[in-house]
Design a protein around this motif. Sequence first.
Motif, PDB file in Angstrom:
ATOM      1  N   SER A 110      31.797  42.135  40.789  1.00  0.00           N
ATOM      2  CA  SER A 110      32.444  41.735  39.545  1.00  0.00           C
ATOM      3  C   SER A 110      32.786  40.259  39.614  1.00  0.00           C
ATOM      4  O   SER A 110      32.852  39.663  40.683  1.00  0.00           O
ATOM      5  CB  SER A 110      33.701  42.558  39.287  1.00  0.00           C
ATOM      6  OG  SER A 110      34.686  42.272  40.253  1.00  0.00           O
ATOM      7  N   VAL A 111      32.994  39.700  38.423  1.00  0.00           N
ATOM      8  CA  VAL A 111      33.415  38.306  38.313  1.00  0.00           C
ATOM      9  C   VAL A 111      34.541  38.264  37.292  1.00  0.00           C
ATOM     10  O   VAL A 111      34.441  38.870  36.225  1.00  0.00           O
ATOM     11  CB  VAL A 111      32.264  37.389  37.863  1.00  0.00           C
ATOM     12  CG1 VAL A 111      32.747  35.949  37.739  1.00  0.00           C
ATOM     13  CG2 VAL A 111      31.078  37.465  38.818  1.00  0.00           C
ATOM     14  N   THR A 112      35.628  37.576  37.631  1.00  0.00           N
ATOM     15  CA  THR A 112      36.700  37.361  36.671  1.00  0.00           C
ATOM     16  C   THR A 112      36.656  35.902  36.229  1.00  0.00           C
ATOM     17  O   THR A 112      36.160  35.034  36.948  1.00  0.00           O
ATOM     18  CB  THR A 112      38.088  37.670  37.262  1.00  0.00           C
ATOM     19  OG1 THR A 112      38.289  36.847  38.409  1.00  0.00           O
ATOM     20  CG2 THR A 112      38.216  39.130  37.643  1.00  0.00           C
ATOM     21  N   VAL A 113      37.163  35.663  35.023  1.00  0.00           N
ATOM     22  CA  VAL A 113      37.213  34.317  34.464  1.00  0.00           C
ATOM     23  C   VAL A 113      38.676  34.008  34.164  1.00  0.00           C
ATOM     24  O   VAL A 113      39.340  34.775  33.469  1.00  0.00           O
ATOM     25  CB  VAL A 113      36.376  34.213  33.175  1.00  0.00           C
ATOM     26  CG1 VAL A 113      36.424  32.789  32.617  1.00  0.00           C
ATOM     27  CG2 VAL A 113      34.938  34.659  33.417  1.00  0.00           C
ATOM     28  N   THR A 114      39.180  32.899  34.708  1.00  0.00           N
ATOM     29  CA  THR A 114      40.570  32.505  34.473  1.00  0.00           C
ATOM     30  C   THR A 114      40.635  31.039  34.061  1.00  0.00           C
ATOM     31  O   THR A 114      39.662  30.296  34.212  1.00  0.00           O
ATOM     32  CB  THR A 114      41.438  32.709  35.732  1.00  0.00           C
ATOM     33  OG1 THR A 114      40.920  31.898  36.792  1.00  0.00           O
ATOM     34  CG2 THR A 114      41.462  34.169  36.165  1.00  0.00           C
TER      35      THR A 114
END
Length: 148
Positions: free
Chosen positions: A25-29
């Motif tokens: 998974s990849v999160t974007v912040t």
Amino acid sequence: MFGRLFAAAPLLILAACQGTPQQPSVTVTDAVVTVPAVPSAPGAGYFILRGVGGGGTLQTVSSPRVERIELHETRNEGGMTRMVALEQVAVADGEVRFEPGGKHAMLFGVDPALKVGDRLSLTFTFEGARAVTVEADVRGPGQAHANH
């Protein structure tokens, strides 16, 4: 019989804790978009991508209020600064920063009604991980890191 069960309990607990491997998974912040100083010029997008479980590869960024978004990187080669288009960006376990002077998104055909203080929906599409949609803060030219 109960003695064997109690002796095996720590092994069962350890096996349960290991479980199945985490899905990539990849999160974007910290997503920020700066509107262009001149309405016909491109805007810019900055954010942090964090990969887990092997991450994924960023393929595209899109928004319903922007005609097209391209991934770029500013490079200094031989004392000359130039911008290079990126087809994709790998995000393994760890983080990749898109920030002024480095990797960034260029926003072409930004909705002229988009104003400083608004929020802009951005959808990040990855190979090997689920798409992520975030709301980016809209800031003025040169304010990418204001209150950030």
